[in-house]
Write a protein that holds these residues in place. Structure first.
Motif, short mmCIF file in Angstrom:
data_model
loop_
_atom_site.label_atom_id
_atom_site.label_comp_id
_atom_site.label_asym_id
_atom_site.label_seq_id
_atom_site.Cartn_x
_atom_site.Cartn_y
_atom_site.Cartn_z
N UNK A 33 0.94 -1.15 -0.12
CA UNK A 33 0.17 0.13 -0.07
C UNK A 33 0.77 1.23 -0.02
N UNK A 34 0.39 2.19 -0.78
CA UNK A 34 1.17 3.62 -0.94
C UNK A 34 0.98 4.12 0.73
N UNK A 35 1.77 4.79 1.18
CA UNK A 35 1.83 5.41 2.57
C UNK A 35 2.89 6.43 2.83
N UNK A 36 2.53 7.16 3.82
CA UNK A 36 3.27 8.20 4.12
C UNK A 36 3.50 8.20 5.70
N UNK A 37 4.49 8.54 6.30
CA UNK A 37 4.71 8.55 7.82
C UNK A 37 4.64 9.92 8.13
N UNK A 38 4.00 10.04 9.41
CA UNK A 38 4.24 11.50 10.00
C UNK A 38 4.46 11.52 11.49
N UNK A 39 5.27 12.21 12.16
CA UNK A 39 4.97 12.34 13.42
C UNK A 39 4.56 13.38 13.94
N UNK A 40 3.63 13.49 15.11
CA UNK A 40 2.80 14.76 15.28
C UNK A 40 3.16 14.75 16.83
N UNK A 41 3.10 15.94 17.46
CA UNK A 41 3.25 16.21 18.72
C UNK A 41 2.13 16.08 19.69
N UNK B 242 -2.48 12.03 21.80
CA UNK B 242 -2.49 12.32 23.61
C UNK B 242 -1.12 12.88 23.87
N UNK B 243 -0.14 11.78 23.54
CA UNK B 243 1.25 12.05 23.73
C UNK B 243 1.70 12.22 22.36
N UNK B 244 3.02 12.46 22.03
CA UNK B 244 3.60 12.50 20.72
C UNK B 244 3.26 11.27 20.13
N UNK B 245 3.07 11.19 18.82
CA UNK B 245 2.67 9.99 18.03
C UNK B 245 3.23 9.89 16.86
N UNK B 246 3.58 8.66 16.16
CA UNK B 246 3.83 8.27 14.82
C UNK B 246 2.82 7.82 14.26
N UNK B 247 2.66 8.20 13.32
CA UNK B 247 1.36 7.93 12.27
C UNK B 247 1.75 7.49 10.72
N UNK B 248 0.99 6.64 10.48
CA UNK B 248 0.92 6.11 9.00
C UNK B 248 -0.19 6.27 8.42
N UNK B 249 0.00 7.32 7.32
CA UNK B 249 -1.30 7.57 6.38
C UNK B 249 -1.34 6.46 5.11
N UNK B 250 -2.68 6.02 4.92
CA UNK B 250 -2.67 5.24 3.47
C UNK B 250 -3.70 5.95 2.77
N UNK B 251 -3.56 6.08 1.53
CA UNK B 251 -4.63 6.70 0.77
C UNK B 251 -6.00 5.77 0.82
N UNK B 252 -7.00 6.32 1.18
CA UNK B 252 -8.31 5.67 1.49
C UNK B 252 -8.74 4.81 0.19
N UNK B 253 -8.47 5.40 -1.14
CA UNK B 253 -8.84 4.62 -2.06
C UNK B 253 -7.97 3.38 -2.28
N UNK B 254 -6.68 3.33 -2.17
CA UNK B 254 -5.81 2.25 -2.29
C UNK B 254 -6.42 1.05 -1.26
N UNK B 255 -6.78 1.53 -0.07
CA UNK B 255 -7.28 0.46 0.83
C UNK B 255 -8.43 -0.19 0.41
N UNK B 256 -9.30 0.70 0.00
CA UNK B 256 -10.73 0.41 -0.68
C UNK B 256 -10.42 -0.74 -1.57
N UNK B 257 -9.51 -0.36 -2.50
CA UNK B 257 -9.13 -1.75 -3.36
C UNK B 257 -8.71 -2.85 -2.91
N UNK B 258 -7.68 -2.71 -2.14
CA UNK B 258 -7.00 -3.99 -1.36
C UNK B 258 -8.35 -4.73 -0.66
N UNK B 259 -9.11 -4.11 -0.04
CA UNK B 259 -10.16 -4.83 0.64
C UNK B 259 -11.11 -5.46 -0.35
N UNK B 260 -11.33 -4.90 -1.48
CA UNK B 260 -12.00 -5.68 -2.51
C UNK B 260 -11.36 -6.78 -3.29
N UNK B 261 -9.98 -6.59 -3.10
CA UNK B 261 -9.18 -7.67 -3.89
C UNK B 261 -8.98 -8.35 -2.74
#
Lengths: 243, 243
Positions: B33-41, B104-123
């Motif tokens: 899955x395409x993804x991007x990571x982000x750290x937030x405070x 709540x605290x600092x957090x490391x996140x990964x974002x997936x494009x919802x559309x790719x996830x939808x496709x993956x779920x369908x497949x």
DNA sequence: CGTCAAATTGACAAGGCTCAAGTGCCGTGG
DNA sequence: CCACGGCACTTGAGCCTTGTCAATTTGACG
């Protein structure tokens, strides 16, 4: 097609169609599901916490609620259900019930074998999507209830519950949100709002005196809907009712 | 296989595997899955109510919560989240957020494009099942929270919240339920239990004095787990944690 | 007309809230 | 290394919303 005549499933098909576009084969699959009908009287326990569940229950007519019981004996209703609602779709993926389902008034139910429903979902992804969406709406409503019970005062809580009931009754085709008849006792309202029946009674009277609504028995007439909405802190978005 | 080395997705794969048996191709699909990571405070708003959402957010490290805000200004937290939790899977089928998600605290996140996830779920239906099951567990937890906030007294509510946190932290592999560090302030606990921070503080002290737990700062040690469970009215079945 | 559950009402108690002040901890800058 | 500032945590006093208990009335139905 037998669809239009297939009375007991009409409300279900109407609801699923509003959740996701269904093809003729999807609807056909639903109609071919083995099923049994049962009428239960007010107060009947339909599913009990801890029970192994092998059927899925659809509410065709009447009203039901889901609830949990605390150690102290207190009962908390977590949702109300109207005709067309599926009462325990979660058992598609759980074997055991984590809460109770109960008829409020007399109710007409249809039971599907869970195994057949699982097969249908596997074969017809559109039905799976509709049911999944239904689960997500359930969850959204639970979130709003956590807010309602956790952060609103008694009067607002009750008003909010009434607004939700009105909006959902309208969406289910049961009539105008401005006038409806509640199926539940004030004790049930108390159990849904985290209050006591005594206080529910007092607050209903206050709402009446303030002119927000008119009651006669369990019939409610909301005189001024925009005002009621405001004093209930009610915005219907969380219900995700299709436009 | 790149799986074992694929650090950011390890907690997700662990969780989904525990929800439904996944094949190598399922896991492969997740990793591709395409993804991007982000750290937030701490305190960052990740999703806001009303917002159009086109990505799905996975919590890889740190803590988050979901919440709604009442007209009165009161904030109600409706769930806490730990590493491995998907924060907004509901947007697979909804476009618009009906509640807020916040670190709540600092957090490391990964974002997936919802559309790719939808496709993956369908497949890959197995992934769909796992995600669906995750949604159902969310809903079960919300029901328990309605009960908690609606029908338990302040001390029991807080104890219950702590038990849930401990049980989920253990299930997420963050250590023993007998000892853990809370990421949230007492104000957050108040917003989750429908109380005020002042009262949370008093009740935490009572729980401490009664010997149910030992605190130092935000570190909690539960001395007598069976007793704590009892005084929290806590039974973990509603969490549907795999055996 | 009798019965029973539900609704209504009042007096009083209490759990939790509000307001307000004070303490401790920790990171930052001097 | 120490002083400062800010946020979270504590603590106390008094109030208020809601609960408790108990009695009465109403309404549906046989």
């Amino acid at each position: 097609m037998s669809v239009a005549m297939d009375n007991p499933l009409r409300s279900l098909i109407h609801k699923l169609t509003s959740l996701n576009r269904l093809g003729a084969e999807d609807i056909d699959g639903l109609c071919r599901l083995p099923r049994r009908m049962q009428w239960v009287k007010a107060g009947t326990a339909i599913v009990s916490e801890g029970q192994l569940v092998s059927e899925c229950c659809l509410l065709v007519d009447g009203y039901a609620c889901r609830h949990k019981v605390a150690d102290s004996g207190g009962r908390q209703i977590v949702s109300f259900h109207l005709p067309g609602d599926i009462l325990d779709i979660q058992h598609l993926l759980f074997n055991r019930a984590d809460h109770n389902v109960q008829a409020i008034a007399g109710a007409q139910l249809v039971f599907f074998p869970m195994e057949s429903l699982r097969r249908l979902v596997a074969e017809r992804p559109a039905i799976g999507r509709a049911l999944w969406r239904d689960c997500l709406i359930d969850a959204s409503v639970f979130r709003e209830w956590v807010l309602n019970v956790g952060r609103r005062d008694a009067k607002t809580r009750i008003a909010h519950m009434l607004c939700e009931f009105a909006a959902r009754a309208e969406a289910a085709g049961l009539g105008s949100p401005a006038q409806f008849t509640l199926p539940m006792t004030q004790e049930d309202i108390a159990d849904a709002t985290g209050l006591t029946s005594v206080h529910v009674n007092r607050m209903l009277r206050v709402l009446t005196k303030e002119g927000a609504l008119v009651r006669s028995g369990r019939e409610i007439r909301i005189v001024d809907w925009p005002r009621m909405r405001r004093s209930a802190d009610f915005s219907p978005e969380y219900l995700h009712i299709a436009a």
